[in-house]
Scaffold this active site. Structure first.
Site, mmCIF file in Angstrom:
data_model
loop_
_atom_site.group_PDB
_atom_site.id
_atom_site.type_symbol
_atom_site.label_atom_id
_atom_site.label_comp_id
_atom_site.label_asym_id
_atom_site.label_seq_id
_atom_site.Cartn_x
_atom_site.Cartn_y
_atom_site.Cartn_z
ATOM 1 N N TRP A 94 42.713 43.355 47.165
ATOM 2 C CA TRP A 94 42.285 43.531 48.406
ATOM 3 C C TRP A 94 43.286 43.273 49.475
ATOM 4 C CZ3 TRP A 94 42.243 41.578 53.175
ATOM 5 C CH2 TRP A 94 41.345 42.054 54.372
ATOM 6 N N SER A 149 41.279 38.958 43.453
ATOM 7 C CA SER A 149 40.444 39.375 44.687
ATOM 8 C C SER A 149 41.634 39.752 45.648
ATOM 9 C CB SER A 149 39.579 38.022 45.079
ATOM 10 O OG SER A 149 38.798 38.541 46.354
ATOM 11 N N MET A 150 42.071 38.592 46.512
ATOM 12 C CA MET A 150 43.211 39.104 47.295
ATOM 13 C C MET A 150 44.281 39.060 46.578
ATOM 14 S SD MET A 150 42.348 37.676 51.143
ATOM 15 C CE MET A 150 40.724 37.699 51.739
ATOM 16 N N HIS A 173 33.858 43.239 40.848
ATOM 17 C CA HIS A 173 34.932 42.605 41.656
ATOM 18 C C HIS A 173 35.204 41.493 40.992
ATOM 19 C CE1 HIS A 173 37.638 41.549 44.894
ATOM 20 N NE2 HIS A 173 36.943 40.395 44.915
ATOM 21 N N ASP A 186 33.634 48.165 41.634
ATOM 22 C CA ASP A 186 33.971 46.769 42.778
ATOM 23 C C ASP A 186 33.476 47.338 43.950
ATOM 24 O OD1 ASP A 186 35.072 44.984 44.361
ATOM 25 O OD2 ASP A 186 37.034 44.850 43.240
#
Length: 174
Positions: free
Chosen positions: A75, A49-50, A126, A96
């Site tokens: 991200w 994710s991040m 995602h 995503d």
């Protein structure tokens, strides 16, 4: 080792700091049974994710000990990473909607200065890291074996992603 972030709202720079702190803990203050198995000079980071936090960790590492990264569905508001020269394999999901590959993973890949690969999983959302995925497993293990262990036998396994499970593959590392 896996880590939990301080908060689900942490931004990528904070997550990168947390990844580096975890590596420092493993090398310096973990229990002896752990510390005795850790090579302080061969480290890698991955994140979901991040996952851009793994790029932040590479960018901030002044020790040179972090040798490679694998951001998954990354991200980050920072779209440009020319200062990152270590090997990076980005894995994105074609579908995503949280971190669309056209806005995150692909610009990240295009801006990296070092050895790099990009694998896009066909139809993946995602949340692809939450499910069994042989292509993802192949990339992570092979990338780290190739670049952290400097084992060129794994180059073959980091290259040539194709087939119905892959919607896009590009690299400068084969």
């Amino acid at each position: 080792m896996g880590i939990e972030t301080n908060s689900i709202y942490d931004q990528p720079a904070s997550r990168g700091s947390q990844l580096r702190a975890a590596l420092t803990w493993a090398v310096n203050t973990s229990p002896t049974t752990v510390r005795s198995r850790v090579d302080a000079n061969r480290q890698g980071v991955a994140g979901w994710s991040m996952g851009g936090g793994s790029l932040e960790a590479l960018k901030a590492d002044t020790s040179g000990r972090i040798k490679a990264a694998v951001p998954m569905a990354p991200w980050n508001s920072d779209q440009s990473w020319p200062e990152v020269t270590e090997p990076v394999a980005i894995v994105g999901g074609q579908s995503d909607s949280v971190a669309p590959v056209s806005s995150h993973a692909i610009p990240f890949y295009n801006s990296l200065a070092g050895p790099k690969s990009y694998v896009e999983l066909a139809g993946a959302s995602h949340f692809f890291p939450n499910s069994h995925n042989p292509s993802l497993s192949r990339m992570i293990v092979s990338w780290f074996k190739r670049w952290i262990n400097n084992d060129t036998r794994f180059t073959t396994f980091t290259c040539g992603f194709s087939g119905s499970a892959i919607s896009s593959f590009r690299t400068n590392a084969c």
